[in-house]
Design a protein around this motif. Structure first.
Motif, PDB file in Angstrom:
ATOM      1  N   GLU A 253      10.402  -5.620   2.371  1.00 40.63           N
ATOM      2  CA  GLU A 253       9.000  -5.767   2.752  1.00 40.63           C
ATOM      3  C   GLU A 253       8.535  -4.464   3.393  1.00 40.63           C
ATOM      4  OE1 GLU A 253       5.871  -8.515   5.321  1.00 40.63           O
ATOM      5  OE2 GLU A 253       8.024  -8.981   5.423  1.00 40.63           O
ATOM      6  N   VAL A 254       7.326  -4.049   3.034  1.00 34.41           N
ATOM      7  CA  VAL A 254       6.841  -2.743   3.475  1.00 34.41           C
ATOM      8  C   VAL A 254       5.393  -2.824   3.952  1.00 34.41           C
ATOM      9  CG1 VAL A 254       8.370  -1.470   1.913  1.00 34.41           C
ATOM     10  CG2 VAL A 254       6.058  -2.111   1.138  1.00 34.41           C
ATOM     11  N   THR A 255       4.991  -1.771   4.629  1.00 40.39           N
ATOM     12  CA  THR A 255       3.588  -1.549   4.981  1.00 40.39           C
ATOM     13  C   THR A 255       3.027  -0.507   4.020  1.00 40.39           C
ATOM     14  OG1 THR A 255       3.980  -2.047   7.318  1.00 40.39           O
ATOM     15  CG2 THR A 255       1.991  -0.788   6.772  1.00 40.39           C
ATOM     16  N   VAL A 256       1.923  -0.833   3.369  1.00 39.70           N
ATOM     17  CA  VAL A 256       1.293   0.071   2.403  1.00 39.70           C
ATOM     18  C   VAL A 256      -0.008   0.601   3.007  1.00 39.70           C
ATOM     19  CG1 VAL A 256       0.338   0.300   0.077  1.00 39.70           C
ATOM     20  CG2 VAL A 256       2.269  -1.240   0.491  1.00 39.70           C
ATOM     21  N   GLY A 280       3.811   7.461   2.421  1.00 38.61           N
ATOM     22  CA  GLY A 280       3.552   6.804   3.701  1.00 38.61           C
ATOM     23  C   GLY A 280       3.968   5.351   3.758  1.00 38.61           C
ATOM     24  N   ILE A 281       4.645   4.867   2.733  1.00 43.41           N
ATOM     25  CA  ILE A 281       5.102   3.478   2.718  1.00 43.41           C
ATOM     26  C   ILE A 281       6.384   3.369   3.538  1.00 43.41           C
ATOM     27  CG2 ILE A 281       6.073   1.667   1.248  1.00 43.41           C
ATOM     28  CD1 ILE A 281       4.084   2.453  -0.887  1.00 43.41           C
ATOM     29  N   THR A 282       6.405   2.422   4.468  1.00 41.72           N
ATOM     30  CA  THR A 282       7.549   2.253   5.352  1.00 41.72           C
ATOM     31  C   THR A 282       7.963   0.783   5.413  1.00 41.72           C
ATOM     32  OG1 THR A 282       6.071   1.992   7.256  1.00 41.72           O
ATOM     33  CG2 THR A 282       6.912   4.219   6.796  1.00 41.72           C
ATOM     34  N   ARG A 283       9.199   0.529   5.772  1.00 41.67           N
ATOM     35  CA  ARG A 283       9.686  -0.836   5.933  1.00 41.67           C
ATOM     36  C   ARG A 283       9.071  -1.460   7.188  1.00 41.67           C
ATOM     37  NH1 ARG A 283      16.133  -1.050   5.250  1.00 41.67           N
ATOM     38  NH2 ARG A 283      15.658  -3.288   5.415  1.00 41.67           N
ATOM     39  N   LYS A 295      17.161   8.235  -4.233  1.00 41.92           N
ATOM     40  CA  LYS A 295      17.034   8.893  -5.533  1.00 41.92           C
ATOM     41  C   LYS A 295      17.019   7.876  -6.681  1.00 41.92           C
ATOM     42  CE  LYS A 295      19.091  13.278  -4.108  1.00 41.92           C
ATOM     43  NZ  LYS A 295      20.152  14.295  -4.369  1.00 41.92           N
ATOM     44  N   ARG A 296      16.772   6.633  -6.329  1.00 44.69           N
ATOM     45  CA  ARG A 296      16.687   5.582  -7.345  1.00 44.69           C
ATOM     46  C   ARG A 296      15.259   5.048  -7.379  1.00 44.69           C
ATOM     47  NH1 ARG A 296      22.211   2.064  -6.512  1.00 44.69           N
ATOM     48  NH2 ARG A 296      21.987   1.671  -8.748  1.00 44.69           N
ATOM     49  N   GLU A 297      14.958   4.340  -8.468  1.00 44.23           N
ATOM     50  CA  GLU A 297      13.589   3.900  -8.691  1.00 44.23           C
ATOM     51  C   GLU A 297      13.297   2.593  -7.970  1.00 44.23           C
ATOM     52  OE1 GLU A 297      10.739   4.281 -12.600  1.00 44.23           O
ATOM     53  OE2 GLU A 297      12.614   3.167 -12.832  1.00 44.23           O
ATOM     54  N   GLY A 298      12.111   2.533  -7.376  1.00 45.95           N
ATOM     55  CA  GLY A 298      11.602   1.309  -6.774  1.00 45.95           C
ATOM     56  C   GLY A 298      10.215   1.027  -7.319  1.00 45.95           C
ATOM     57  N   GLY A 305      -2.146  -9.053  -3.695  1.00 50.42           N
ATOM     58  CA  GLY A 305      -2.935  -7.844  -3.479  1.00 50.42           C
ATOM     59  C   GLY A 305      -2.933  -7.476  -2.003  1.00 50.42           C
ATOM     60  N   ARG A 306      -4.101  -7.119  -1.493  1.00 50.44           N
ATOM     61  CA  ARG A 306      -4.229  -6.761  -0.080  1.00 50.44           C
ATOM     62  C   ARG A 306      -4.317  -7.989   0.825  1.00 50.44           C
ATOM     63  NH1 ARG A 306      -2.858  -1.710   1.765  1.00 50.44           N
ATOM     64  NH2 ARG A 306      -3.363  -0.157   0.182  1.00 50.44           N
ATOM     65  N   HIS A 307      -4.187  -9.176   0.248  1.00 52.81           N
ATOM     66  CA  HIS A 307      -4.297 -10.411   1.026  1.00 52.81           C
ATOM     67  C   HIS A 307      -2.940 -11.000   1.399  1.00 52.81           C
ATOM     68  CE1 HIS A 307      -8.581 -10.502   0.179  1.00 52.81           C
ATOM     69  NE2 HIS A 307      -8.322 -10.395  -1.111  1.00 52.81           N
ATOM     70  N   GLY A 308      -1.887 -10.197   1.318  1.00 52.29           N
ATOM     71  CA  GLY A 308      -0.566 -10.746   1.620  1.00 52.29           C
ATOM     72  C   GLY A 308       0.462  -9.655   1.802  1.00 52.29           C
ATOM     73  N   PRO A 309       1.723 -10.027   1.956  1.00 48.10           N
ATOM     74  CA  PRO A 309       2.785  -9.045   2.166  1.00 48.10           C
ATOM     75  C   PRO A 309       3.012  -8.175   0.938  1.00 48.10           C
ATOM     76  CG  PRO A 309       3.711 -11.244   1.872  1.00 48.10           C
ATOM     77  CD  PRO A 309       2.233 -11.414   1.962  1.00 48.10           C
ATOM     78  N   ALA A 310       3.567  -6.985   1.191  1.00 45.24           N
ATOM     79  CA  ALA A 310       3.850  -6.024   0.123  1.00 45.24           C
ATOM     80  C   ALA A 310       5.327  -5.664   0.168  1.00 45.24           C
ATOM     81  CB  ALA A 310       2.992  -4.772   0.286  1.00 45.24           C
ATOM     82  N   PHE A 311       5.832  -5.210  -0.980  1.00 47.46           N
ATOM     83  CA  PHE A 311       7.261  -4.939  -1.104  1.00 47.46           C
ATOM     84  C   PHE A 311       7.479  -3.733  -2.015  1.00 47.46           C
ATOM     85  CE2 PHE A 311       6.262  -9.370  -0.702  1.00 47.46           C
ATOM     86  CZ  PHE A 311       7.081  -9.819   0.327  1.00 47.46           C
TER      87      PHE A 311
END
Length: 415
Positions: A253-256, A280-283, A295-298, A305-311
């Motif tokens: 889970e991250v902050t976008v 600027g995305i952080t856990r 060095k791997r893909e995420g 959308g912006r109405h809930g948690p992001a990952f």
């Protein structure tokens, strides 16, 4: 006048549309036609596929069509036109994560993590899939084996192969079910399924059973109905075969930040973890992403959308989607796995008060977006990632702050 043709026991009846519904085949007529179909249509194919007459007869002993199953077209009926989705409501994604379900599934998983620790360790050693993920799938699919699976699989699959709108798909599954019995994996009478034909505690369709079910307790049978080791091993094997990468988590889970568009979501817009971090995305827990991931893909995932948690999720998240092609399903499995393994709590960001739209509203919006050149993923009435990011791209083009999720105002605006 338009005509419809009904074939019943070799008799061709030509009926006008005005009399058709009244003359649809009765239950005894359907039963007779089913037996005729078994003998003259299905059996020749089964014989060619190597199914013995003894197995075939055992599978269909006492079986007649179950006309209470959904999605059937009885002889004499017009193929049903899909109803408009006007009365089918799409709720908030947050409803998928209600406390009652989450807490019960977590508690059940924690209890069984200790009870079956040796088996789970063996599954992870062989297939690389963590025990908590295997448990989460088991819990979601059958309540850790507590959900009753009462239907005779040959009644369900036979009915659907004979009468469902997707006959060919179910015929393939029915032939696979016969192969399962022919190979001695389970007796025909013990093969129980859901109303959709899914088998046992992992809820495999018969073709999936043949590919993924394993005999993990060494008794010579792949018994996903009664054997916990076979159930756990089969789930682990399934995920491994679909590409589960050992040693990786499913996601974080991250902050976008607002500077990062929610329209960057999707499995085809991956970036290195280091690149997401540079944006600027952080856990949310303040920890750094694992150094092994940098060095791997995420991939960005924003189910509301912006109405809930992001990952930021890994490829393992999309392996979970192979079990059920739903972002919310895969997120549920990953989240329950975290709770079982680490005692994790709920998401840091709550689910917004979105939903309440009819699927027909969303489908109409999707059609409009596609006409305007956006790839909304089709007009199915569900806001998948292609729809969400198309909404975000449309909002940006209109000079709006992108939210990447449908609401009443957007449905009216996107026409």
């Amino acid at each position: 006048m338009k005509k419809h043709f009904i074939i019943g026991l070799g008799i061709l009846l030509v009926l006008s549309t005005s009399t058709l519904s009244a003359l649809a085949a009765s239950k005894p007529e359907v039963d007779a036609q089913f037996q005729n179909w078994l003998a003259n249509d299905l059996w020749p194919d089964a014989k060619t596929a190597g199914i013995s007459k003894a197995v075939f007869d055992q599978a269909f002993a006492g079986v007649s069509p179950n006309l209470d199953l959904p999605d059937l077209i009885l002889p004499g009926e017009k193929p049903k036109t899909p109803k408009k989705q006007a009365q089918s409501e799409f709720g908030s994604p947050g409803k998928y994560f209600n406390d009652k379900t989450i807490n019960a599934t977590t508690a059940g998983g924690v209890a069984r993590a200790g009870q079956y620790a040796r088996t789970l360790k063996a599954v992870e050693s062989k297939y690389g899939v963590p025990g908590e993920i295997v448990l989460a799938v088991w819990g979601r699919e059958s309540g850790y084996g507590s959900v009753k699976i009462p239907n005779n699989a040959f009644t369900v699959l036979g009915t659907k192969a004979f009468l469902a709108s997707r006959k060919e798909m179910f015929r393939k599954e029915l032939m696979a079910a016969l192969e399962i019995v022919q190979k001695g994996y389970i007796d025909a009478g013990a093969m129980k399924s859901s109303w959709a034909g899914a088998l046992g505690q992992p809820q495999f369709m018969p073709t999936s059973y043949l590919q993924h079910a394993v005999d993990f307790d060494g008794d010579g049978k792949r018994d996903i109905w009664n054997s916990v080791p076979d159930t756990l091993g089969s789930i682990g094997h399934y995920l491994k075969q679909y590409g589960w990468q050992a040693g990786r988590d499913w996601g974080y889970e991250v902050t976008v930040p607002e500077t990062v568009s929610c329209s960057l979501e999707g499995p085809d817009q991956g970036k290195l973890f280091s690149a997401w971090e540079q944006l600027g995305i952080t856990r949310v827990n303040g920890k750094a992403f694992p150094s092994s991931e940098m060095k791997r893909e995420g991939f960005l995932l924003m189910p509301a959308g912006r109405h809930g948690p992001a990952f930021i999720v890994t490829k393992n998240f999309y392996v979970l989607k192979e079990y059920n092609m739903s972002d919310l399903y895969a997120l549920f499995i990953g989240h329950i796995g975290d709770r079982i393994a680490h005692g994790a709590k709920g998401f840091s960001t709550g689910w917004g008060d979105v939903g309440g739209l009819y699927r027909s509203d969303i489908a109409s919006m999707q059609k409009t977006l596609e006409k305007q050149g956006y790839d909304a993923g089709g007009a199915d009435g569900f806001p998948g990632f292609k729809t969400r990011r198309s909404i975000g791209a449309w909002q940006t083009k209109q000079g709006m702050e992108p939210t990447c999720f449908p609401d009443n105002a957007l449905v009216k605006a996107i026409r």
